[in-house]
Each structure stands twice: as structure tokens, then as C-alpha cells.
Design an enzyme around this catalytic site. Structure first.
Site, PDB file in Angstrom:
ATOM      1  N   GLU A   1      -5.019   1.616   2.643  1.00 27.53           N
ATOM      2  CA  GLU A   1      -4.629   0.499   3.497  1.00 27.53           C
ATOM      3  C   GLU A   1      -5.265   0.837   4.825  1.00 27.53           C
ATOM      4  OE1 GLU A   1      -3.419  -2.546   6.532  1.00 27.53           O
ATOM      5  OE2 GLU A   1      -2.684  -0.718   6.464  1.00 27.53           O
ATOM      6  N   GLU A   2      -4.317   1.952   5.851  1.00 28.14           N
ATOM      7  CA  GLU A   2      -4.470   2.293   7.350  1.00 28.14           C
ATOM      8  C   GLU A   2      -6.413   2.676   7.242  1.00 28.14           C
ATOM      9  OE1 GLU A   2      -2.245   1.484   8.813  1.00 28.14           O
ATOM     10  OE2 GLU A   2      -0.291   1.152   7.977  1.00 28.14           O
TER      11      GLU A   2
ATOM     12  N   HIS B   1       3.393   2.825  13.191  1.00 19.76           N
ATOM     13  CA  HIS B   1       2.518   3.723  13.516  1.00 19.76           C
ATOM     14  C   HIS B   1       2.640   4.489  14.820  1.00 19.76           C
ATOM     15  CE1 HIS B   1      -1.154   1.210  11.919  1.00 19.76           C
ATOM     16  NE2 HIS B   1      -0.320   0.951  11.577  1.00 19.76           N
TER      17      HIS B   1
ATOM     18  N   ASP C   1       0.791  -9.689  -0.180  1.00 19.39           N
ATOM     19  CA  ASP C   1       0.831  -9.375   0.681  1.00 19.39           C
ATOM     20  C   ASP C   1       1.659  -8.589   2.718  1.00 19.39           C
ATOM     21  OD1 ASP C   1       0.038  -6.428   0.651  1.00 19.39           O
ATOM     22  OD2 ASP C   1      -2.149  -6.865   1.449  1.00 19.39           O
TER      23      ASP C   1
ATOM     24  N   ASP D   1       6.484   0.207   7.169  1.00 16.38           N
ATOM     25  CA  ASP D   1       4.808  -0.060   7.215  1.00 16.38           C
ATOM     26  C   ASP D   1       4.610   0.791   5.395  1.00 16.38           C
ATOM     27  OD1 ASP D   1       2.195  -0.822   7.468  1.00 16.38           O
ATOM     28  OD2 ASP D   1       1.593  -0.042   8.824  1.00 16.38           O
TER      29      ASP D   1
ATOM     30  N   HIS E   1       0.924  -1.362   0.226  1.00 15.80           N
ATOM     31  CA  HIS E   1      -0.155  -0.276   0.296  1.00 15.80           C
ATOM     32  C   HIS E   1       0.913   0.854  -0.045  1.00 15.80           C
ATOM     33  CE1 HIS E   1       0.543   0.237   4.362  1.00 15.80           C
ATOM     34  NE2 HIS E   1       0.163  -0.075   4.954  1.00 15.80           N
TER      35      HIS E   1
ATOM     36  N   ASP F   1      -0.061   4.295   1.231  1.00 13.08           N
ATOM     37  CA  ASP F   1      -0.352   4.861   1.970  1.00 13.08           C
ATOM     38  C   ASP F   1       0.467   5.040   3.696  1.00 13.08           C
ATOM     39  OD1 ASP F   1      -2.511   3.046   2.188  1.00 13.08           O
ATOM     40  OD2 ASP F   1      -3.339   3.698   3.923  1.00 13.08           O
TER      41      ASP F   1
END
Ligand code: NAG
Ligand code: NAG
Length: 605
Positions: A255-256, A575, A284, A221, A186, A188
Site C-alpha cells: 500500500e505504501e 511515517h 479500509d 499505520d 495492509h 506493509d
């Protein structure tokens, strides 16, 4: 990855090579005893079978045991490291392996990743579709950057932009009889909390390289994976390598925030173009590898929990607050919340579930696993008492593992009241559930209604749960004191994912992935052998974009060969502040995709 982390408990160190044959034998022996014909054991011992023979005996017996136990030793059976065989592929792979070790390639790889990190492609919850919110526009910069950084791909592959920012690349292979596969990632990242910017050692969108690690939001991530996929393909193109099997890249952009605009549209577009079950497999983001009980385990995610947000809405007549009733809607809501928290979903390890299979692998191969735990795990394949013992010894003491095996509930939003002197006519709370793989949305919603029924009754409140009257207002005379409504809070509820086959029929893609992981791990350390790293079915607590890809293949792997020895989410800053990735880990991810892409060309499924 959305609120996710590897399946493995606290790491020690990773990178050592060892021979687990002995442990494996001992365990194989103990695992088999319950359903084993004694004569076979005797013959295997007295004939002094070698490892291969033992495996053979094992698989035979496992088949024989199947009826009684879903989970005999076959669950953690290992395949050999898988290296490219044909000379064109073997040569390309070896050459690429050497290239990865050069300083020129390393600085190229660093540059490609830092360029992507510098673009703050943040996504937020509940964003309106692309075109209706300027915050999406950073994704346009991502597209421009990719076009500039990977020119050969953009000259050779076809590119379709789905729902404006979803990227769908196709590299058409020469053999149309081979099913294509998908590499997903992803674009984002989770937003950087502006209040924490000062706590970052290096600014979050700097992409700073300090000689060892690359820093910034998305470093881990999931921009390292996205860049690794692109750089691998760009390099293979540059070498004149071309695939027999069609390669599809699917890069979501929210995705987030659940993938509702990105992966959901990509999944639909892929199903329309290629059809149902058209893909050999999907890889993935997801699990990685690390040392557990003295052995390195890789845990590709082969299942995913469900997720479900429930709105608990309480309404009752308003009025002036100088003449209050005993309970306002807020008071009722508080009682309901307490009732939920006092009745959490049970933590139950289910035989045959992925977390149980992972434990079987630890018991089979973990060099230093405590004896009591190992025995309990082995026995838990057929004894319920032993299963409860494993819960007590391993699951319950670990909040993360407990969350993994159970359905969770977290009251994350509460709202009610508008004025200090007015009775609140309504108040609501939102419960976020992550649904255990053995359960469902249906079961979870039924339990949510059941948990509060008695309490609702004791307060003379009517209750409607998901459109069904559990307590009708007419149950009370003269009147109900208020009403509780349970409903789906956001239209993004999802049942637990179908499980990817990891043994028996249909397990070839799993075996292909396992062999690829082993070859990657060996090549990156210059070692050989088949069990330097053990590949176990794994699972994470969160969801990925793959929740929108179920119709495309049965074989979904959430795995990007992340070396998690490094200290998990805190040290890697996923995160949170100080997200970073060690250069060597990033290079190993590139090696993984190189091996995967070249091996995929030779796989026969
Ligand atoms: C609750 O309902 C019962 C049965 O309809 C009724 O007898 C009782 O008076 C009600 N109590 C309150 C506090 O409203
Ligand atoms: C998968 O296919 C089913 C049946 O055709 C359809 O109802 C469902 O929406 C599809 N799922 C996704 C995620 O597209």
C-alpha cells in the site's frame, strides 16, 4: 496510509459527551431559511416540535430545496446509534464488550500487535514483482505469524494468496442472499530511515509496550487495524459466533508503494470471483475522529483525490561546453519549473464537494465554531460570495485544507547532466499531482501543457504534451532550439475516486456505518445518546488500497475509528520516528470492528 491524515484541523480534547440538539436546531433553522416556506417555520416554532419532529420537517424541506441547493441541512443529517438487535448478536456483542475491558484480553491484544510490529515488512517505491526482489520476503514472516497467532481463523476461513503475498480470507456466511463485505488493511509499512533509528525512544521494530502505548513502525499505520480485525474475528470464532453475511478480508502488501502488486491483484481476483458491485461495502484504513469546535466529529473518507506524476523532459543538441548557447536544457528546465511554481492550481472550495460537506457539519454541530465562519458556511450553500468568504476564513489559512480542496503540484525529482564540460542533451523533472475531486487527469494534464506553452514559445522550444503536438518543431524556422515532452512518469495515474453515497438513494451503508460509529463510541465510554459523536462525510489528502477496489462496490469507507485527539501524525509518528498507538485507542478500534461485524449481520442492504 500513503501520505495521509485526517480531515480535521487541530484537535482539542476528545471524549466528552454533549447534547447538540440546540445548536442543531438553530442551524437547521438558518440553513432552511433560503428555501423554506415561512409557514412551516412558524408552525414548527409555535407547535414547539420536539427533536424528532424537527428532523422530520427538515428532511421534507430538504427534499423540497434540493433543486436549488445541493447542500441543505440533509448533508449532515444524523442517524441514531446502532446496536445489535437480535438476542444472539446482542449477547455476543455485550459479552465481547466486557471482555475488552479485562486485563487478560488487553495483554492478549498487546501481544498480537507487538508480534506483527516486530516483522519489518517495509515496502519501497518501484519494487519489481514478488519473486524478483528479496525485500518482499519479510511478508512470508507476516503470513507465518498470522497463521500462528490466529489459529481458529486459519482452521475455519478459506485463504487464497494472491500474487504471492496478497491475503484474501473468506468466512462464508449462512445466508447467501446477503451481499458480502470486505474489511481491508495492509501488511506493509513505510521504511524506517536508518539515519533516524537513534531518534526512536524505543527501537522501531520492538513493539515495546510502556504501560500506556505500543511502540513501533506500523503500530498505527496500519498494523493496529489489521490485528484488530483478526483478533475480533478470532474471538468471535472462539465464542461460537458465526455470520449470516459472508466476511471477506483483503490485506494488501505494498500500500505504501501504491498497491500496484498487492491491492491491484486483490481487486482483480475479487472482481473475477465475486463480480462487479458484488459487495455491500468496504472498510479500509482512513479517517478517524476528534474534537473540532467543541464537538467530536468522525470523518469516514467517502472520496479520494486523484494522483498523477508528470515527467517534463527537455532535450536540445549537446556539444562542447566551451561554446555554450544562452540556455542549456537544465536552464530551460529551471525556467519551466519556475513557471509551474509561479502558477499553482487555484484553491477552490466547491459546493457539494466532500470538504464543503464537512464544513457544513462543523457549522451544524460545532459548539464553539466562530459565528462569522458559521454564517459564511451556512450561506455558502447558495451564495458564491459566502463560499469565497469560507475560503478566506477557513481554507486558505490552513495549508492542509487548502491542499485538500485544490489540485496540488510538487516537483519532487530533477535530473540532468552527466559531465562538467559537456552540454546536457537532456534534463527532466517529475511533478507529483494530487487531483482535486472536482477535476481529472485530463484536466490536470491539459493545464500542465497550457502553463508552459507561452514560455516554450518565447524560447523557440517545441512542445509535445502526452502525445499531442502543442507546438510542432516546424513552427520555428530555421529550427527549434530544443524540445519539451510532457508524459506520464509512472503508470499508476488515478482519477479522483467515485464518491460513496452519503444521502438520498443508496445511503443505507453510510447510515449503517454512522450508527456503528456512534454505538462504538458510546460503548467504549459507557455513555448513551445519539449525538455524542457526529458523523460527517470526510476525505484525506492521500490514497489508500481502495483505489484498486472501485469496481467491487459503490460503498467504500476509509475509516478505522482511530482516535486522532492524540495529536495527529506527529505525536503518533505515522511515517516518521516514534510511531506508536495508545492501548486504549487500539482497544477502541477492536470494539469498532466487533460492532461493525455484528451489526453487518443485521443490516438489510
Ligand atoms: C525563433 O523562431 C523565430 C520564428 O521561426 C525565428 O524568426 C527566430 O530567429 C528564432 N529565434 C531564435 C533565438 O532561434
Ligand atoms: C473496472 O472495470 C473496468 C471496466 O470493466 C475496467 O476497465 C477497469 O480496469 C476495472 N478497474 C480496476 C481497478 O480493476
Amino acid at each position: 496510509m500513503a501520505k495521509d491524515k485526517d480531515i480535521l484541523p487541530s484537535p482539542t480534547n476528545t471524549g466528552s459527551s454533549r447534547n447538540n440538539t440546540r445548536t442543531h436546531r438553530l442551524l437547521a433553522y438558518s440553513l432552511l431559511v433560503p428555501c423554506f416556506v415561512l409557514g412551516t417555520i412558524v408552525s414548527f416554532r409555535s407547535n414547539n416540535f420536539g427533536f424528532e419532529k424537527l428532523e422530520l420537517a427538515l428532511s421534507k424541506v430538504t427534499t423540497g430545496c434540493h433543486r436549488n441547493t445541493n447542500n441543505a441541512a440533509g448533508v449532515c443529517s444524523q442517524v441514531d446509534a446502532l446496536y445489535p438487535q437480535n438476542s444472539k448478536n446482542a449477547e455476543a456483542w455485550t459479552e465481547f464488550g466486557k471482555l475488552i475491558e479485562t486485563n487478560a484480553f488487553k495483554s492478549l491484544a498487546i501481544d498480537k500487535l507487538r508480534g506483527l510490529i516486530k516483522i519489518p515488512s517495509e515496502t519501497y517505491d518501484s519494487m519489481p514483482p514478488p519473486g524478483q526482489d528479496p525485500r518482499w520476503e519479510t511478508l512470508g514472516q507476516v503470513h507465518d505469524y498470522l497463521a500462528e497467532a490466529f489459529p481458529l481463523i486459519h482452521k475455519t476461513f478459506s485463504l487464497t494468496k494472491v500474487n504471492t503475498y496478497g491475503l484474501l480470507y473468506e468466512w462464508i456466511g449462512t445466508d447467501s442472499s446477503l451481499k458480502p463485505y470486505i474489511l481491508a488493511a495492509h501488511q506493509d509499512v513505510v521504511p524506517v530511515n536508518p539515519e533516524t533509528v537513534d531518534s526512536w525512544t524505543h527501537p522501531p521494530y520492538s513493539g515495546f509496550f510502556d504501560g500506556a502505548n505500543i511502540w513501533g513502525r506500523g503500530a498505527s499505520d496500519d498494523k493496529a487495524s489489521l490485528t484488530a480485525i483478526m483478533l475480533t474475528l478470532e474471538t468471535l470464532l472462539g465464542k461460537g459466533w458465526a455470520p449470516a453475511r459472508t466476511v471477506v478480508l483483503a490485506f494488501g502488501f505494498d500500500e505504501e508503494a501504491g498497491g500496484v502488486h498487492g491491492a491491484r491483484s486483490l481487486g482483480k481476483a475479487l472482481e473475477e470471483t465475486y463480480g462487479r458491485d458484488a459487495f455491500a461495502f468496504i472498510v479500509d484504513e482512513g479517517g478517524g475522529f476528534k474534537d473540532v469546535y467543541g464537538t467530536v466529529f468522525a470523518t469516514p473518507g467517502v472520496a479520494e483525490k486523484g494522483a498523477f506524476d508528470v515527467k517534463v523532459d527537455v532535450t536540445s543538441p549537446g556539444g562542447h561546453s566551451s561554446v555554450p548557447p544562452a540556455h542549456t536544457t537544465i536552464g530551460y528546465l529551471a525556467a519551466l519549473i519556475t513557471e509551474y511554481e509561479q502558477n499553482p492550481f487555484p484553491v477552490e472550495l466547491v459546493r457539494g464537494s466532500v470538504p464543503h460537506d464537512t464544513l457544513l457539519c462543523y457549522a451544524s454541530y460545532g459548539e464553539t465554531i466562530p459565528r462569522r465562519l458559521k454564517h459564511a458556511i451556512v450561506k455558502s450553500t447558495h451564495s458564491d460570495k459566502a463560499l469565497r468568504k469560507v475560503e478566506e476564513l477557513f481554507v486558505l489559512p490552513d495549508p492542509w485544507y487548502s491542499s485538500l480542496v485544490g489540485t496540488t503540484q510538487a516537483i519532487d525529482i530533477v535530473q540532468g547532466g552527466v559531465k562538467a564540460n559537456a552540454l546536457p542533451e537532456s534534463a527532466y523533472a517529475i511533478i507529483n499531482h494530487r487531483i482535486n475531486t472536482a477535476s481529472s487527469i485530463k484536466e490536470t494534464s491539459a493545464r500542465d501543457a497550457y502553463t508552459i506553452t507561452a514560455l516554450a514559445h518565447s524560447h523557440n522550444l517545441s512542445l509535445n504534451a502526452f502525445g499531442e503536438d502543442i507546438i510542432a518543431p516546424s513552427a520555428y524556422s530555421p529550427a527549434a532550439r530544443g524540445h519539451i515532452e510532457l508524459s506520464i512518469a509512472f503508470p499508476r495515474e488515478i482519477d479522483p475516486a467515485p464518491r460513496t453515497p452519503t444521502s438520498g438513494e443508496g445511503s443505507e451503508p453510510w447510515e449503517f456505518l454512522s450508527g456503528t460509529i456512534k454505538a462504538t463510541y458510546n460503548a467504549h465510554r459507557g455513555i448513551s445518546g445519539n449525538n455524542n459523536i457526529i458523523v460527517s462525510p470526510g476525505m484525506s489528502t492521500g490514497n489508500t488500497d481502495t483505489k484498486h477496489y472501485w469496481n467491487l462496490t459503490r460503498h467504500i469507507f476509509r475509516y478505522n475509528h482511530k482516535n486522532s485527539a492524540y495529536g495527529g501524525d506527529i505525536a503518533s509518528g505515522v511515517h516518521t520516528v516514534n510511531e506508536n498507538i495508545p492501548l486504549d485507542h487500539y482497544l477502541e478500534i477492536i470494539r469498532f470492528f466487533t460492532t461493525l461485524i455484528i451489526n453487518a449481520d443485521e443490516a438489510v442492504f
